[in-house]
Write an enzyme that holds these catalytic residues in place. Structure first.
Site, PDB file in Angstrom:
ATOM      1  N   GLY A  73       0.873  -1.124   0.039  1.00 12.10           N
ATOM      2  CA  GLY A  73       0.084   0.140  -0.117  1.00 12.10           C
ATOM      3  C   GLY A  73       0.828   1.382   0.293  1.00 12.10           C
ATOM      4  CB  CYS A  74       0.194   4.638  -1.378  1.00 14.54           C
ATOM      5  SG  CYS A  74      -1.347   5.089  -0.718  1.00 14.54           S
TER       6      CYS A  74
END
Length: 879
Positions: free
Chosen positions: A676-677
């Protein structure tokens, strides 16, 4: 062992490792226990674990663990002789290195000289040092000064060690008993007659490092001066350590004609010829003669290393070593006959050390039979510590069919000396190894290129042209000399003049990677590609969102990748925009469609890879369809990269953050979960400081993202024939003059960061408190981390840690200033900076930025695709 005449064929033993010393120093400082206190078993275990992890910065995990096992079980680990100049000029580095060894449970016996200090004091007092045959003439006045100097230098080293929390015991007298060497000629100089090891063993039993001087006592109690090198030699003959280490400022022995460092000397193989060389005279000849005389008294497992202080860890814990290594070894041989070598000896070696034979996959007789089908040569050493079988039919490429070695062969470099013989005899060679071979790094470092398929790797050297590689591999396969699984896929001949070299290993520098790259850097390859090689085909499932669009644009500019399918229910039938390699239309691919496509039951071949750009919770049935479709195929299904969070906590999937986790695993994986970012940014910020975190106070991270991180939604039913409109889920107008915190606890990226950071430090729990915030810009994340520390650090210390951790990473930039969103929006990497330390010194604040759509999603996905498909990791990524 390596031949002096052929060391250019192997990596240098002298690659510098000064940078990791900074990390060692900090780890020691972090875990320091005052000498007046006894560290608890928990403290010692924590120290060992922390510092062992730091060793991974200069060696692979397998190397570190192998040497720790060997040294920990040895009766006596090492005798280290320290020159007097080291105590004057490099005391801090010496103490850190010795403390490091002490903290991992090792007890070297340290013996030091004090020649330069003694000369300085004597000259200051008007006494001119006098020598005969290199031996200091010692009268009563000289000995009086020498005794004082030795005691002062001994105490200085002991106090320095204790200031670092290591227990040390001064033993200035009582170990060496001596007679007069020649009283009339040399005065009060001793010849060591007996070594009493009880004071040394008593110190070790008490958990102390024994620190000795080169002073001896005669039978009637007279103190005598003895040469420190001679004292170290006599000490080693009694203790029989694995290593005798001579620390000096030069860092080794140097070739008198070329001026180059002599990396290793195999005495049984090279001594006679070496002593005949014109440049081997005076002190060099004496030193070599002394080393041979010493090693002739010791087991063959013992070796002498002449190195500088900063190379001590590298010499002890890496296969490459440092400085000059001297050992007896065995004479090497090459033979064209199993009978000549001795079939029973070979069977014994195979039974004990060959994995195929140990696990009953093959018998020794079967190996001999396969070898005898064509002309062959057996290379080895007389002690049969290492044996290599090379098959070389006339006019064909030679194949190293089997490489078998004992633990000593790698530890004492017998393998590399045999390798030198093989390189001398064959201009080209192919060989294979299991992907989980504990010496995997060695194979990569000695090859020009490699392929990995189905958890097995094929290596080669001397084959430069991609078309030649393909021809050779096909020929070897047809002759059943290599397995089909090794062959590269979709290889085509190159056009004349094109740049070539599939999976070519970078050989420009053989320095052991710093923390930045750790053990996986030995597996990283630098490649050039044929311009007309068949591109890898990628199917994008769920292409409507912002991440899908970004990935389409990246693949559009990729030299070796193309889109074969894009799937979106809402956009089915419309042409793909921002893609000009070919005309591609969206389709609405069902689970059955995916299964048929992957199984090969469609009119078009299946893709090489699938990217699942689907919402969380939706991905799993699509993955199952691909896996079912590929179940009956010899190579299995295509690579799957999941951009959702569905598989980030699944250990059956490889977590694809190449800068922190294993690139080697990504290269051989078919199932990759894209991080995930926020989780990417958080882990990249915290990773360099993991050994220094305060376990009682977890770091807190506040991340602010542009509203693109919220994803897209449908803009309603379009007019007939019109393309559907997508809108951001978060209305930008609602963020004007505003920021919006959300998911205030238990955000999934918080759990993701915790889960994977824990793996970075061998399962020790890592806690993180994370709060996400959305702001009014479109793309880009800025995260501010407040990180409590176990011990004070300076801002410079912290910055150096980040520079070390990310050295050589093309997508990472360490900045002196605080990075901001304009520094990262529309860019493909990670930037970190700020590095502000609280006045207490025990809390640091660090700021990191990434583009949530790029390094936080699409760019990272492309890195993972490149690695898994055998391409250059950064291909198609604008740097």
């Amino acid at each position: 062992m390596r031949s002096i005449l052929a060391r250019s064929a192997v990596r240098s033993r002298t690659a510098g490792v000064r940078a990791p010393a900074i990390a060692f120093a900090r780890a020691l400082h972090v875990s320091r226990v005052p000498a007046s206190q006894s560290p608890s078993s928990r403290d010692l275990a924590g120290d060992r674990e922390t510092i062992t992890r730091l060793l991974y910065s200069i060696a692979s995990r397998n190397e570190v663990e192998r040497y720790l096992r060997i040294f920990s079980t040895a009766n006596k680990f090492a005798v280290i002789k320290v020159g007097g100049a080291i105590l004057t000029n490099e005391l801090d580095d010496l103490a850190l290195s010795l403390t490091f060894l002490h903290r991992v449970g090792l007890y070297p016996i340290v013996l030091h000289g004090a020649g330069p200090q003694l000369n300085e004091i004597l000259e200051r007092e008007g006494v001119v040092p006098d020598y005969s045959d290199g031996i200091r003439i010692t009268d009563a006045a000289t000995l009086r000064v020498a005794r004082r100097v030795f005691l002062e230098e001994n105490q200085k080293l002991v106090e320095k060690l204790e200031s670092l929390g290591s227990r040390a015991r001064p033993i200035p007298l009582g170990v060496f008993n001596a007679s007069f060497l020649d009283k009339e000629r040399y005065g009060l100089v001793g010849k060591i007659e007996r070594v009493d090891k009880e004071p040394i063993e008593s110190a070790i039993r008490a958990g102390c490092l024994p620190i000795l001087t080169s002073l001896a006592l005669s039978e009637d109690g007279q103190i005598l001066n003895v040469n420190a090198d001679v004292a170290a030699s006599e000490l080693a003959k009694v203790l029989e350590p694995l290593k005798i280490v001579y620390l000096n400022e030069k860092g080794g022995l140097y070739h008198g004609a070329t001026g180059e460092l002599i990396e290793s000397i195999n005495l049984d193989e090279e001594y006679d010829d070496l002593m005949k060389q014109e440049w081997v005279k005076y002190g060099t000849k004496l030193k070599l003669r002394e080393m041979k005389e010493l090693l002739d008294h010791l087991p063959r497992s013992s070796s002498v290393a002449i190195i500088s202080v900063d190379q001590l860890q590298k010499e002890l814990f890496t296969d490459s070593g440092a400085g000059t290594l001297i050992r007896r070894g065995y004479k090497l041989f090459s033979s064209q006959s199993i009978e000549e070598v001795g079939p029973e000896r070979l069977r014994s070696l195979l039974r004990e050390n060959d994995e195929d034979v140990r696990e009953n996959r093959k018998s020794a007789a079967q190996i001999f039979s396969e070898l005898s089908r064509a002309p062959y040569t057996i290379y080895g050493d007389e002690g049969l510590e290492c044996v290599a079988f090379v098959s070389h039919p006339p006019g064909q490429v030679p194949v190293l069919t089997r490489l078998v070695m004992t633990r000593n062969a790698m530890m004492n470099n017998i393998l590399d000396n045999i390798w030198t013989m093989i390189r001398r005899d064959y201009k080209r060679l192919v060989w294979t190894a299991r992907a989980d071979d504990e010496n995997r790094a060695w194979h990569f470092e000695h090859a020009d290129g490699s392929f990995t398929r189905n958890r097995r790797s094929l290596f080669y050297y001397g084959i430069q042209d991609v078309s030649d590689v393909e021809h050779v591999m096909r020929e070897l396969e047809d002759q059943h000399r290599v397995e089909r699984a090794y062959l590269p896929l979709n290889m085509r001949k190159t056009t004349p003049g094109s740049q070539r070299g599939f999976a070519t290993l970078a050989r420009a520098s053989h320095t052991r990677p710093q923390i930045a790259s750790r053990a996986h850097a030995a597996l990283t390859t630098s490649r050039t590609y044929a311009t007309d090689a068949a591109p890898k085909r990628v199917a994008l499932i769920g292409a409507r969102g912002y991440t899908g669009r970004s990935l389409v644009q990246l693949i559009n500019g990729h030299p070796s990748m193309e889109l074969s399918h894009v799937s979106s229910r809402e956009l089915a039938g419309f042409p793909l925009e921002d893609y000009d390699k070919s005309q591609v239309y969206y389709s609405n691919m069902s689970l059955d469609d995916l299964k048929k496509l992957e199984s090969g039951r469609c009119d078009v071949p299946p893709p090489d890879a699938y990217v699942m750009a689907l919402p969380n919770g939706v991905c799993r049935p699509f993955v199952d369809a691909v896996r079912e479709g590929g179940a009956g195929k010899p190579q299995g299904h295509g690579v799957i990269v999941d951009l959702s969070a569905d598989h980030r906590f699944d250990d059956a999937w490889t977590y694809g953050l190449p800068e922190l986790y294993s690139r080697a695993l990504i290269r051989t994986s078919k199932l990759i979960s894209n991080p995930g970012c926020y989780a990417t940014n958080t882990q990249m910020i915290l990773a360099p400081l993991l050994p220094y975190l305060d376990e009682k106070r977890p770091p807190t991270v506040m991340g602010i993202s542009g509203y693109s991180g919220g994803g897209t939604k449908s803009g309603g039913r379009p007019a007939p024939g019109k393309r559907p409109v997508t809108l951001p889920k978060i209305d930008p107008a609602s963020l004007e003059h505003n920021v919006r915190p959300y998911s205030l606890t238990d955000h999934i990226h918080e759990r993701e960061a915790r889960f994977h950071l824990t793996k970075l430090i061998d399962g020790q729990p890592v806690d993180v408190a994370f709060t996400p915030i959305v702001a009014s810009w479109f793309q880009g994340i800025i995260s501010t981390a407040s990180i409590p520390l176990r011990t004070p650090l300076t801002a410079r210390n912290v910055k150096e840690l980040y520079e070390e951790r990310y050295a050589g990473e093309k997508l990472v930039q360490v900045l002196p200033q605080v990075p901001e969103i304009p520094d990262i929006a529309l860019q493909h990497g990670f930037k970190v900076g700020g590095f502000q330390v609280h006045s207490s010194g025990d809390r640091v604040v660090v700021v990191g930025v990434i583009d949530n759509l790029l390094k936080g999603a699409a760019t990272q996905c492309l890195q993972n695709l490149n690695l898994a498909l055998g391409l250059d990791e950064h291909a198609g990524i604008p740097l």
